[in-house]
Design a protein around this motif. Structure first.
Motif, PDB file in Angstrom:
ATOM      1  N   GLY A  36      18.307  -1.130  28.000  1.00  0.00           N
ATOM      2  CA  GLY A  36      18.290   0.017  28.896  1.00  0.00           C
ATOM      3  C   GLY A  36      19.297  -0.138  30.010  1.00  0.00           C
ATOM      4  N   GLY A  37      19.966   0.959  30.348  1.00  0.00           N
ATOM      5  CA  GLY A  37      20.913   0.968  31.459  1.00  0.00           C
ATOM      6  C   GLY A  37      20.517   2.011  32.475  1.00  0.00           C
ATOM      7  N   SER A  38      20.483   1.636  33.765  1.00  0.00           N
ATOM      8  CA  SER A  38      20.208   2.555  34.863  1.00  0.00           C
ATOM      9  C   SER A  38      18.813   3.176  34.702  1.00  0.00           C
ATOM     10  CB  SER A  38      21.309   3.619  34.920  1.00  0.00           C
ATOM     11  OG  SER A  38      21.330   4.261  36.159  1.00  0.00           O
ATOM     12  N   TYR A  39      18.690   4.510  34.659  1.00  0.00           N
ATOM     13  CA  TYR A  39      17.372   5.116  34.430  1.00  0.00           C
ATOM     14  C   TYR A  39      16.761   4.613  33.130  1.00  0.00           C
ATOM     15  CZ  TYR A  39      14.111   8.634  32.631  1.00  0.00           C
ATOM     16  OH  TYR A  39      13.030   9.261  32.059  1.00  0.00           O
ATOM     17  N   GLY A  40      17.596   4.263  32.171  1.00  0.00           N
ATOM     18  CA  GLY A  40      17.102   3.716  30.913  1.00  0.00           C
ATOM     19  C   GLY A  40      16.339   2.419  31.088  1.00  0.00           C
ATOM     20  N   THR A  41      16.568   1.695  32.208  1.00  0.00           N
ATOM     21  CA  THR A  41      15.771   0.490  32.458  1.00  0.00           C
ATOM     22  C   THR A  41      14.340   0.865  32.823  1.00  0.00           C
ATOM     23  OG1 THR A  41      16.290   0.338  34.839  1.00  0.00           O
ATOM     24  CG2 THR A  41      17.821  -0.723  33.301  1.00  0.00           C
ATOM     25  N   ARG A  42      14.183   2.011  33.453  1.00  0.00           N
ATOM     26  CA  ARG A  42      12.816   2.443  33.790  1.00  0.00           C
ATOM     27  C   ARG A  42      12.062   2.854  32.532  1.00  0.00           C
ATOM     28  NH1 ARG A  42      11.259   6.884  38.334  1.00  0.00           N
ATOM     29  NH2 ARG A  42      11.464   5.056  39.697  1.00  0.00           N
ATOM     30  N   THR A  43      12.703   3.623  31.659  1.00  0.00           N
ATOM     31  CA  THR A  43      12.012   4.029  30.431  1.00  0.00           C
ATOM     32  C   THR A  43      11.768   2.820  29.522  1.00  0.00           C
ATOM     33  OG1 THR A  43      14.177   4.704  29.548  1.00  0.00           O
ATOM     34  CG2 THR A  43      12.742   6.435  30.424  1.00  0.00           C
ATOM     35  N   ALA A  44      12.692   1.876  29.497  1.00  0.00           N
ATOM     36  CA  ALA A  44      12.475   0.669  28.705  1.00  0.00           C
ATOM     37  C   ALA A  44      11.263  -0.097  29.230  1.00  0.00           C
ATOM     38  CB  ALA A  44      13.719  -0.220  28.732  1.00  0.00           C
ATOM     39  N   GLN A  45      11.132  -0.176  30.543  1.00  0.00           N
ATOM     40  CA  GLN A  45       9.961  -0.840  31.122  1.00  0.00           C
ATOM     41  C   GLN A  45       8.675  -0.078  30.812  1.00  0.00           C
ATOM     42  OE1 GLN A  45      10.711  -2.586  35.321  1.00  0.00           O
ATOM     43  NE2 GLN A  45      12.453  -1.213  34.964  1.00  0.00           N
ATOM     44  N   GLU A  46       8.769   1.245  30.808  1.00  0.00           N
ATOM     45  CA  GLU A  46       7.587   2.046  30.488  1.00  0.00           C
ATOM     46  C   GLU A  46       7.205   1.861  29.028  1.00  0.00           C
ATOM     47  OE1 GLU A  46       4.489   4.967  31.295  1.00  0.00           O
ATOM     48  OE2 GLU A  46       5.529   3.336  32.326  1.00  0.00           O
ATOM     49  N   TYR A  47       8.191   1.741  28.143  1.00  0.00           N
ATOM     50  CA  TYR A  47       7.876   1.463  26.739  1.00  0.00           C
ATOM     51  C   TYR A  47       7.199   0.098  26.624  1.00  0.00           C
ATOM     52  CZ  TYR A  47       8.218   1.017  21.706  1.00  0.00           C
ATOM     53  OH  TYR A  47       7.898   0.855  20.377  1.00  0.00           O
ATOM     54  N   LEU A  48       7.727  -0.894  27.326  1.00  0.00           N
ATOM     55  CA  LEU A  48       7.143  -2.232  27.306  1.00  0.00           C
ATOM     56  C   LEU A  48       5.712  -2.208  27.827  1.00  0.00           C
ATOM     57  CD1 LEU A  48       7.366  -5.321  26.989  1.00  0.00           C
ATOM     58  CD2 LEU A  48       8.442  -5.378  29.260  1.00  0.00           C
ATOM     59  N   ARG A  49       5.464  -1.396  28.848  1.00  0.00           N
ATOM     60  CA  ARG A  49       4.120  -1.287  29.404  1.00  0.00           C
ATOM     61  C   ARG A  49       3.134  -0.730  28.374  1.00  0.00           C
ATOM     62  NH1 ARG A  49       2.846  -0.244  34.744  1.00  0.00           N
ATOM     63  NH2 ARG A  49       4.887   0.717  35.167  1.00  0.00           N
ATOM     64  N   ARG A  50       3.535   0.315  27.664  1.00  0.00           N
ATOM     65  CA  ARG A  50       2.623   1.021  26.752  1.00  0.00           C
ATOM     66  C   ARG A  50       2.524   0.369  25.367  1.00  0.00           C
ATOM     67  NH1 ARG A  50       0.151   3.430  30.776  1.00  0.00           N
ATOM     68  NH2 ARG A  50       1.680   4.420  32.161  1.00  0.00           N
ATOM     69  N   TYR A  51       3.616  -0.287  24.924  1.00  0.00           N
ATOM     70  CA  TYR A  51       3.641  -0.791  23.546  1.00  0.00           C
ATOM     71  C   TYR A  51       4.151  -2.240  23.515  1.00  0.00           C
ATOM     72  CZ  TYR A  51       3.538   4.261  23.238  1.00  0.00           C
ATOM     73  OH  TYR A  51       3.210   5.579  23.426  1.00  0.00           O
ATOM     74  N   PRO A  52       3.533  -3.130  24.248  1.00  0.00           N
ATOM     75  CA  PRO A  52       4.049  -4.509  24.346  1.00  0.00           C
ATOM     76  C   PRO A  52       4.108  -5.231  23.010  1.00  0.00           C
ATOM     77  CG  PRO A  52       1.810  -4.365  25.201  1.00  0.00           C
ATOM     78  CD  PRO A  52       2.282  -2.959  25.005  1.00  0.00           C
ATOM     79  N   GLU A  53       3.175  -4.919  22.105  1.00  0.00           N
ATOM     80  CA  GLU A  53       3.131  -5.618  20.827  1.00  0.00           C
ATOM     81  C   GLU A  53       4.306  -5.237  19.931  1.00  0.00           C
ATOM     82  OE1 GLU A  53       1.189  -1.678  20.213  1.00  0.00           O
ATOM     83  OE2 GLU A  53       1.208  -3.212  21.780  1.00  0.00           O
ATOM     84  N   ARG A  54       5.030  -4.177  20.290  1.00  0.00           N
ATOM     85  CA  ARG A  54       6.161  -3.714  19.481  1.00  0.00           C
ATOM     86  C   ARG A  54       7.504  -4.234  19.998  1.00  0.00           C
ATOM     87  NH1 ARG A  54       3.789  -2.702  14.891  1.00  0.00           N
ATOM     88  NH2 ARG A  54       2.080  -1.187  15.057  1.00  0.00           N
ATOM     89  N   VAL A  55       7.492  -4.988  21.089  1.00  0.00           N
ATOM     90  CA  VAL A  55       8.732  -5.410  21.735  1.00  0.00           C
ATOM     91  C   VAL A  55       9.033  -6.871  21.423  1.00  0.00           C
ATOM     92  CG1 VAL A  55       9.912  -5.745  23.940  1.00  0.00           C
ATOM     93  CG2 VAL A  55       8.456  -3.734  23.584  1.00  0.00           C
TER      94      VAL A  55
END
Length: 509
Positions: A199-218
């Motif tokens: 993730g870059g810039s705002y994409g770092t926030r969405t990447a973190q949100e994905y990690l928050r919701r779906y940690p087992e997929r990362v």
């Protein structure tokens, strides 16, 4: 030309977040896929890629009503036997389409694409995923130099945009959390079990949100130019852009050549700012691309906005003393030409409506009086970012935000954090913040780099090493510290021609 509204578009847009790839491969993921990919071509990319669309409910909670079609592109790994975990790209903005960066980004993932697919999904509201965009007026009229008329025009334009987009979208359904549910649905549909996040810039926030919701997929996470969950866009922009500008002043003052050529860079800018604040200047400039003549009015805010765009890249900061000197002498064309490319990118590539749907609910609603007071103290930007965003958000539909959205994401997944030391919007302080709750992470800082580190120097090799090994062990960022700040631009001065040689009588030989 520059638009007052363009700052909505480019505030967290990365300056390049892209990839160069090898030949395509046809091997399918190990897990059964339900999304059918078809061969396709993308402008600027020689190899054939794989494309698809995938329908999701606009209102994911209701699971009924309107559906929207997500656009996605897979750059297939070139090896016959490849790794099962692809790289998913989380674009900036908010409002940038991931598929728009395929051909234009730098090779920070070069070497990884032999054995790994790379997946680009246009986040809902961007690109070809029910694009939420509106054409905006330019900012070169005398009326826009007045805060009162600017506010009225902002309210009018935003209301028209809202009403237009509301005919085909529920503007409360385009937030980051819903978008990450889309991403996970696409992941499953493509047959991937685990994925690597970049993730870059705002994409770092969405990447973190994905990690928050779906940690087992990362499997791994790369965050470049971190927007932390606690960040309230654009509350800290005045502080951080002000610090980047101060760094530019000090760099020139300690550089003998810059100091000799521009002995009063700081004072000259302050004087110019005061002049246009007292009385906006009507002028004409020649468009560097079309050569057409444009009439515009330079207000304090218009000047500050142009300077802000240059702070994103040290290469542009290097020309700042010269363009400010030229502007002080009445020639504003170099300043607008220097910032024009970035602002044109924002105008064309950042979806204004999607940006407001994200920012108004997730960020602007959280800006308090203390943040406004703090911004007001910082020259030269003060509260201009907060004021413009707040006005635009007054009558924009607000979405419900998850209760934990702004809390730190806790994870033991391998996380590589990259920050530019002179980044005007996502400086290292935010990387330090998120690292506290990532127990298996490393934060590397490139002191002389602005917004976006992945494409510079040794960064691509480190990213390759990190993703291949899924470990921060042995990742050494010392090479980033050796990246120099670009040399300041100096205008060429024509040397006087030597006097002609003559004989004693004065006649030329």
């Amino acid at each position: 030309m520059a638009s007052t509204f363009r700052k909505f578009r480019y505030a967290l847009a990365p300056l390049g977040a892209g990839l160069l790839f090898g030949c395509s491969g046809d091997r399918l993921p190990e897990t059964a896929a339900t999304i059918a990919l078809k061969e396709c071509r993308v402008p600027g990319v020689e190899s054939a890629l794989k494309c698809a669309t995938h329908e999701v409910f606009e209102n994911r909670e209701a699971k009924s009503g309107r559906k929207i079609s997500l656009n996605l592109v897979v750059y297939p790994a070139s090896a016959r036997i490849k790794e099962p975990d692809p790289i998913f790209i989380f674009a900036g903005g908010p409002g940038q389409a991931a598929t728009d960066v395929i051909a234009s980004v730098t090779p920070q993932l070069s070497g990884l694409t032999t054995k790994r697919d790379v997946v680009f999904i246009d986040q809902r509201g961007t690109g070809k995923s029910n694009l939420l965009n509106c054409k905006l007026p330019s900012d070169d009229s005398a009326a826009m130099a007045s805060p009162e008329t600017r506010r009225d025009l902002t309210l009018k334009v935003v209301a028209e945009c809202r009403d237009k987009l509301s005919t085909r979208a529920d503007l409360t359904q385009y937030g980051s959390t819903a978008a990450m549910a889309d991403y996970d649905e696409v992941r499953a549909g493509l047959g991937y079990d685990k994925i690597n996040l970049w993730g870059g810039s705002y994409g770092t926030r969405t990447a973190q949100e994905y990690l928050r919701r779906y940690p087992e997929r990362v499997r791994t996470v790369v965050l470049d130019g971190v927007a932390s969950p606690s960040m309230a866009l654009p509350a800290t922009f005045a502080r951080d852009a002000g610090a980047a500008l101060e760094a530019a002043f000090k760099s020139c003052e300690t550089n003998p050549k810059c100091q000799q050529a521009y002995p009063d860079f700081r004072g000259g800018f302050a004087a110019l700012l005061g002049r246009v604040e007292k009385q906006p200047i009507k002028t004409t400039i020649r468009d560097p691309l079309t050569s057409s003549i444009r009439e515009l009015t330079i207000s304090r805010q218009a000047l500050a906005t142009q300077v802000f765009t240059l702070l994103y890249m040290p290469q542009l900061v290097a020309v700042l003393p010269e363009v400010i000197k030229q502007a002080s002498d009445g020639n504003y064309s170099p300043l607008f030409a220097a910032s024009g490319g970035f602002m044109d990118f924002a105008e064309e590539k950042i979806a204004f409506g999607m940006r407001l749907s994200v920012s108004c609910s997730e960020d602007v609603a959280r800006i308090d009086a203390a943040a406004r007071d703090e911004a007001a103290k910082v020259q030269p930007f003060q509260t201009m970012f907060i004021r413009e965003f707040s006005t635009a958000c007054e009558n924009w539909p607000k979405a419900k935000v998850a209760g934990d959205f702004h809390t730190p994401v806790k994870s033991d997944k391998p996380v590589l954090i990259l920050s530019g030391g002179i980044d005007p919007v996502t400086p290292p302080i935010f990387g330090d913040e998120v690292k506290k709750t990532f127990s298996n992470s490393v934060h590397l800082i490139a002191p002389n780099i602005g917004h976006g580190v992945s494409q510079h120097g040794c960064a691509p090799k480190m990213i390759k090493q990190f993703i291949e090994k899924a470990s921060v062990e042995g990742i050494d960022g010392e090479c980033l510290k050796r990246l120099p700040r670009p040399s300041y631009f100096q205008a060429m001065v024509e040397k006087p021609k030597p006097a002609p040689i003559t004989d004693k009588s004065g006649a030329k030989p």
